[in-house]
Design a protein around this motif. Structure first.
Motif, PDB file in Angstrom:
ATOM      1  N   UNK A 142      73.406  23.060  38.780  1.00 40.22           N
ATOM      2  CA  UNK A 142      74.020  22.574  39.859  1.00 40.22           C
ATOM      3  C   UNK A 142      74.215  23.198  41.062  1.00 40.22           C
ATOM      4  N   UNK A 143      73.908  22.762  42.338  1.00 44.86           N
ATOM      5  CA  UNK A 143      73.897  23.498  43.375  1.00 44.86           C
ATOM      6  C   UNK A 143      75.366  24.038  43.853  1.00 44.86           C
ATOM      7  N   UNK A 144      76.269  23.599  43.505  1.00 43.65           N
ATOM      8  CA  UNK A 144      77.743  24.243  43.506  1.00 43.65           C
ATOM      9  C   UNK A 144      77.967  25.419  42.704  1.00 43.65           C
ATOM     10  N   UNK A 145      77.087  25.718  41.497  1.00 49.14           N
ATOM     11  CA  UNK A 145      77.200  26.830  40.614  1.00 49.14           C
ATOM     12  C   UNK A 145      76.425  27.982  41.196  1.00 49.14           C
TER      13      UNK A 145
ATOM     14  N   UNK B 222      65.617  35.264  13.545  1.00 54.40           N
ATOM     15  CA  UNK B 222      64.594  34.221  14.032  1.00 54.40           C
ATOM     16  C   UNK B 222      65.235  32.796  13.971  1.00 54.40           C
ATOM     17  N   UNK B 223      66.060  32.642  13.149  1.00 56.00           N
ATOM     18  CA  UNK B 223      66.823  31.192  13.249  1.00 56.00           C
ATOM     19  C   UNK B 223      68.116  31.027  14.053  1.00 56.00           C
ATOM     20  N   UNK B 224      68.496  32.378  14.590  1.00 54.04           N
ATOM     21  CA  UNK B 224      69.642  32.445  15.436  1.00 54.04           C
ATOM     22  C   UNK B 224      69.643  31.591  16.719  1.00 54.04           C
ATOM     23  N   UNK B 225      70.840  31.240  17.327  1.00 53.53           N
ATOM     24  CA  UNK B 225      70.806  30.850  18.679  1.00 53.53           C
ATOM     25  C   UNK B 225      71.653  31.558  19.371  1.00 53.53           C
ATOM     26  N   UNK B 226      72.383  31.168  20.615  1.00 54.16           N
ATOM     27  CA  UNK B 226      72.778  32.077  21.774  1.00 54.16           C
ATOM     28  C   UNK B 226      74.371  31.851  21.619  1.00 54.16           C
ATOM     29  N   UNK B 227      74.908  31.466  20.838  1.00 52.24           N
ATOM     30  CA  UNK B 227      76.376  31.299  20.717  1.00 52.24           C
ATOM     31  C   UNK B 227      76.921  29.987  21.220  1.00 52.24           C
ATOM     32  N   UNK B 228      78.451  30.036  21.184  1.00 53.60           N
ATOM     33  CA  UNK B 228      79.065  28.978  21.512  1.00 53.60           C
ATOM     34  C   UNK B 228      79.778  29.063  23.018  1.00 53.60           C
ATOM     35  N   UNK B 229      79.737  30.489  23.742  1.00 56.53           N
ATOM     36  CA  UNK B 229      80.525  30.587  24.635  1.00 56.53           C
ATOM     37  C   UNK B 229      79.690  30.549  26.214  1.00 56.53           C
ATOM     38  N   UNK B 230      80.217  30.309  27.063  1.00 49.01           N
ATOM     39  CA  UNK B 230      79.732  30.530  28.465  1.00 49.01           C
ATOM     40  C   UNK B 230      80.687  30.642  29.328  1.00 49.01           C
ATOM     41  N   UNK B 231      80.533  31.013  30.782  1.00 50.09           N
ATOM     42  CA  UNK B 231      81.419  30.968  31.542  1.00 50.09           C
ATOM     43  C   UNK B 231      80.604  30.536  32.919  1.00 50.09           C
ATOM     44  N   UNK B 232      81.435  30.025  33.979  1.00 48.49           N
ATOM     45  CA  UNK B 232      80.667  29.779  35.318  1.00 48.49           C
ATOM     46  C   UNK B 232      81.275  30.148  36.371  1.00 48.49           C
ATOM     47  N   UNK B 233      80.484  30.870  37.203  1.00 51.00           N
ATOM     48  CA  UNK B 233      80.942  31.088  38.436  1.00 51.00           C
ATOM     49  C   UNK B 233      80.426  30.320  39.865  1.00 51.00           C
ATOM     50  N   UNK B 234      81.424  29.743  40.547  1.00 53.14           N
ATOM     51  CA  UNK B 234      81.044  28.674  41.472  1.00 53.14           C
ATOM     52  C   UNK B 234      80.995  29.341  42.757  1.00 53.14           C
ATOM     53  N   UNK B 235      80.020  28.979  43.636  1.00 50.86           N
ATOM     54  CA  UNK B 235      79.935  29.522  45.161  1.00 50.86           C
ATOM     55  C   UNK B 235      81.348  29.658  45.577  1.00 50.86           C
ATOM     56  N   UNK B 236      82.083  28.472  45.548  1.00 52.13           N
ATOM     57  CA  UNK B 236      83.549  28.493  46.144  1.00 52.13           C
ATOM     58  C   UNK B 236      84.417  28.513  45.278  1.00 52.13           C
ATOM     59  N   UNK B 237      85.613  29.521  45.542  1.00 51.67           N
ATOM     60  CA  UNK B 237      86.865  29.526  44.524  1.00 51.67           C
ATOM     61  C   UNK B 237      87.402  27.953  44.395  1.00 51.67           C
ATOM     62  N   UNK B 238      87.432  27.278  45.529  1.00 53.39           N
ATOM     63  CA  UNK B 238      88.315  25.924  45.436  1.00 53.39           C
ATOM     64  C   UNK B 238      87.521  25.037  44.576  1.00 53.39           C
TER      65      UNK B 238
END
Length: 563
Positions: free
Chosen positions: A444-447, A468-484
């Motif tokens: 997304x362009x806002x991210x 080999x059968x594992x994934x990358x987990x349940x948690x993520x975090x997002x930083x936007x270009x603009x705080x608002x």
């Protein structure tokens, strides 16, 4: 003769139905209508900052809180009952603990903070004719102290995880009229106002079966942590120690290792959960250092320190870190540990042992069972697993055999055992959806960026430890270009919002605003921006969750077009 146990304690909490669950009102428990909920709804950015600032309008609406961040309502009721028994001592505050040793640790903390105020303790217990197992869990200790020390008390409650659990407090409340108390103060010696033929009482099923519940939990942890390398000896049942919280598990191993020498030292490598450094620092090490960037340069600096002759007892790290989702270089850490003799303690709560195989590289694995291991959001727990392949194994086993107390309340164990029966399957489901949501948000362009193990600079390291059968987990975090845009996205995102991660329903929080409210500039200097939004992915269908994310992003798009 019947049981002295309320129905809610006898039967535990119901499982959470996997139906649609959306943003709750400010202060509502999460899960809704759950007396032992571990999260509280903070539905807007303004609500989060107001609660952290102590604003009356926000605090007054909180029906509950994360159990270590505040005193749970059931625990408050127990405190009130104690103070009423003791005739409401003036300006006195009460805190309850499951053991006298935990109470003594709390007293030491209070006295270090301000020795000028008196601190007293009392121990409540059933009469001598009670069945031993009933007597063990009905007993508890309280510390009575001046209200001016309440700030220190809250820090201890949050950082060390030693407080009595809500289910344990509920059980003690039900027994309270039969309990006697003994104390270092004569006025706190009391006799329970009710009498009962306790020898004729039937033990509650969950007390009688406590060992089987705990064995079931240990078996799942052992199975999950088993290494794919056949040369690595698996963890045994006696190598797993269950604790009331994840922080209690960290404090047990930290306390134990701090006592091994008069010159003990601890390192926290990477960006850990915000309470971990406070806990480690408070456990008695003579030296402490934190390498908060978790970078190659940090390891270079640490190695230079070791080569210069400065020694450390233990290094704490996480796989993956929260909320950067970074992975430590466990190969290099293991090499340094072998060369310089320190213990490696790794917290796998976020990565999970379902996804990563770390047994070949660490001496101790710490897990917060409160998170995705349980998933239901209605119980706390933690575990310590010692590695039988470690050269420190015999020492660690001997130390823990004397330092560890089994304080894990049986009904909490029963609840965790029930909740965790499908632990691995839930992790795999959350892995799949979280990767899709992370990719969707990153496009997304806002991210500006997304923190996820596949998208951060340490992605190659994660692949070294991923099963080999594992994934990358349940948690993520997002930083936007603009705080608002970050603030608007959070406000419009239609999921649970509040503290904790790993619940069966997706849950979000503006991480820095909550976890680092008083140190946001410092957190920002370690790649935790002030306007980072953390999102823990649950068991919802991807199409459902992606549509909720899309609706929030459309609001962001409209704002950015108009600005």
């Amino acid at each position: 003769m019947g049981e002295l146990v309320p129905a809610s304690v006898q039967h535990g909490s119901p499982s959470i139905p996997l139906a649609g669950s959306y943003t709750q009102p400010l202060g509502a428990p999460q899960p809704p209508n759950e007396p032992h909920a571990i999260s509280v709804s903070l539905p807007t950015w303004e609500a989060v900052t107001a609660v952290m600032a102590g604003a009356d309008w926000a605090i007054s609406q909180l029906q509950t809180s994360y159990p270590r961040f505040d005193v749970h309502n059931r625990v408050k009721e127990l405190h009130d009952a104690v103070l009423a028994r003791f005739k409401h001592p003036t300006q006195t505050v009460c805190r309850a603990f499951p053991s006298s040793e935990a109470a003594e640790r709390f007293i030491s903390r209070l006295k270090r903070a301000d020795p000028s105020f008196p601190v007293h303790t009392a121990r409540f217990h059933l009469p001598s004719d009670a069945a031993p197992d009933m007597a063990k869990w009905a007993a508890f200790s309280v510390v009575l102290f001046h209200e001016s020390l309440e700030g220190v008390a809250y820090e201890f409650w949050e950082w060390f995880g030693d407080g009595i659990s809500s289910r344990h407090a509920e059980f003690c409340l039900y027994q309270f009229l039969f309990l006697n108390s003994e104390s270092d103060q004569s006025e706190y010696w009391t006799v329970g106002p009710e009498s009962h033929n306790l020898s004729a009482m039937t033990l509650s099923e969950w007390i009688d079966n406590a060992t089987s519940y705990k064995t079931a939990i240990k078996s799942r942890l052992i199975s999950s942590a088993r290494s794919a390398d056949p040369a690595i000896k698996p963890i045994g049942n006696g190598d797993v120690f269950l604790c009331a919280t994840g922080m209690a598990a960290i404090s047990v191993i930290a306390r134990t290792l701090a006592r091994t020498s008069e010159d003990s030292g601890a390192v926290v490598y990477g960006w850990p959960y915000s309470g971990t450094p406070h806990c480690v620092q408070g456990c008695g090490f003579k030296r402490y250092i934190m390498y908060g960037h978790g970078s190659k340069e940090d390891l270079d600096s640490f190695e230079s320190l070791l080569v210069s002759g400065i020694r450390f007892t233990v290094l704490f790290c996480e796989i993956t870190s929260n909320p950067q989702l970074s992975t430590p270089d466990l190969h290099r850490i293991r090499d340094l540990a072998n060369r310089f003799g320190f213990v490696v303690v790794c917290d796998d709560t976020i990565g999970t042992s379902v996804n990563v195989d770390i047994l070949p590289y660490v001496d101790v694995i710490i897990t917060s069972l409160t998170k995705i291991f349980s998933g239901a959001g209605n119980v706390m727990g933690g575990s310590i697993m010692t590695n039988p392949n470690s050269k420190h194994y015999s020492t660690l086993t001997a130390l823990l055999s004397t330092a560890y107390e089994d304080l894990y309340f049986p009904l909490d164990a029963k609840t965790i055992a029930h909740n965790s029966s499908d632990f691995a399957a839930r992790v795999h489901k959350c892995n799949e959806t979280a990767l899709q949501i992370a990719n969707f948000l990153e496009s997304h362009p806002a991210v500006k960026s997304v923190n996820y193990p596949t998208m951060v600079p340490t992605a190659p390291l994660y692949e070294r430890y991923r099963r080999p059968e594992g994934g990358y987990g349940f948690l993520l975090s997002v930083i936007f270009h603009e705080p608002e845009s970050a603030m608007l996205f959070y406000d419009k995102l239609d999921v649970w919002k509040g503290p904790t991660v790993g619940t069966n329903f997706s849950i979000s929080i503006p991480y820095s605003a909550l976890a680092h409210a008083k140190e946001q500039d410092w957190a920002a200097s370690h790649a935790v921006p002030k306007h980072i939004v953390r999102l823990s992915i649950g068991l919802e269908d991807y199409r459902d969750l992606s549509e909720r994310v899309s609706r929030a992003l459309r609001e962001v798009e409209m704002r950015e077009k108009m600005s």
